[in-house]
Design a protein around this motif. Sequence first.
Motif, short mmCIF file in Angstrom:
data_model
loop_
_atom_site.label_atom_id
_atom_site.label_comp_id
_atom_site.label_asym_id
_atom_site.label_seq_id
_atom_site.Cartn_x
_atom_site.Cartn_y
_atom_site.Cartn_z
N GLU A 149 0.80 -1.23 0.00
CA GLU A 149 0.00 0.00 0.00
C GLU A 149 0.83 1.28 0.00
O GLU A 149 0.27 2.35 -0.22
N PHE A 150 2.14 1.19 0.25
CA PHE A 150 2.91 2.43 0.22
C PHE A 150 2.96 3.00 -1.19
O PHE A 150 2.83 4.22 -1.38
N ILE A 199 0.51 2.24 7.71
CA ILE A 199 1.22 1.42 6.73
C ILE A 199 2.66 1.13 7.18
O ILE A 199 3.17 0.03 7.02
N LEU A 252 -5.41 1.06 -2.79
CA LEU A 252 -5.46 0.99 -1.34
C LEU A 252 -6.51 -0.02 -0.90
O LEU A 252 -7.55 -0.17 -1.55
N ARG A 294 -9.94 -0.24 4.85
CA ARG A 294 -9.55 -0.29 6.26
C ARG A 294 -10.65 0.33 7.12
O ARG A 294 -11.33 1.25 6.68
#
Length: 401
Positions: A12-13, A128, A187, A190
Amino acid sequence: MPRYRDLFRVPEFTPLFLSGSAHVAAQTLSGLGLATLVYRATDSPLLAALAMFGPSLAQLVGATTLLSAADRLPPRAVLTGVALVFAAGTAAQALPGLPVGAAFALLFLQGLVGSVGGGARYGLLNEILPRERYLIGRSVLNMATGISQIAGFATGGALVALLSPRGTLLAGAALYLLGALVALTGLSRRAPRATGRPSPAETWRTNARLWSSRPRRLVYLALWVPNGLVVGCESLFVPYSPEHAGLLFACAAFGMLAGDVAVGRFVPAHWRGRLAAPLQALLAAPYLLFAFRPGVPVAVVAVAVSAVGYSASLLYQERLTALVPDELGGHALGLHTSGMLTLQGLSAALAGSVAQLTSPATGMTLLAAGSLLVTVLLVLAGRAGRRPAAEEREPVPAKAP
């Protein structure tokens, strides 16, 4: 010491990096296009400065009403939604015959929505990456900002010359859409970091708790005021040299990039606390040369050297994250971003007002002197009120008792 390439192995970075880069590039394109459009229509340094940095003023309203949403809404939905709102607003600003007042109303809406996006983005970065890698991770995002601004201002200057300011605005809207697509597809979903419904009351309560600690207050002021005043200097690039404003902005972005690389990658931990204030002094000092109204060659060197000092923000942000609990990380970083952008907008308005009454060079010189003065006062305040480390790290409760 962690390496940059290690960050891109973290899930996800990369999409966070790419979506943020697209957003910044879109802001540079659209900001330069709108500032040029407004300056041509009004011949007003004040309105041109506000067109470039006007959304920052709306951050004050967002920071006091909407910021609790940064930790209480899913971050992917926030980042995607913010990018879509910016895309629609920027496309609307390109409409022929749109009144200047309507363009500024759209800027206000963008800034209001953007106040939540900053907290969501950097709060997600904290999730992250491990906390000990926050500095280098933020350094990489800042480097992306610098590269995106260099490319954005250079491209924006070319688009303004070859197409039109309105064509530049449409290109910015397309980049916002690209950023929304990357955030949505790259992404993962979450849960919010904090429970409860976002509300103005909750925003006020959390802001009050964050502000109640003297160490945090000093860090916030150091992040907001000296940098904001120097951004006020940058807001006068268009009236100072309309033909070379894109070059000046690109040189500022290059200097910021160089500073972030040096501080984020090579400065050892035991030096960080000592370098923050000197770097902020470097940020302001070169603008004193504008008292002599330098030509473009001297101006671009001064601007590039000055922007190295923006790397002080990395050091202050690292300290801020150590002073707040994890569940308030997004809100705390969002308050930093909103306060920083608010001060930038206020400084742009102040700089434009001074330039309106005197000259752009005089406005830049006076705001640079003010930035240096504030840096000195904050250093003295920090020495006078230094507390034991354990007291500084006293946690902030997540909810009102």
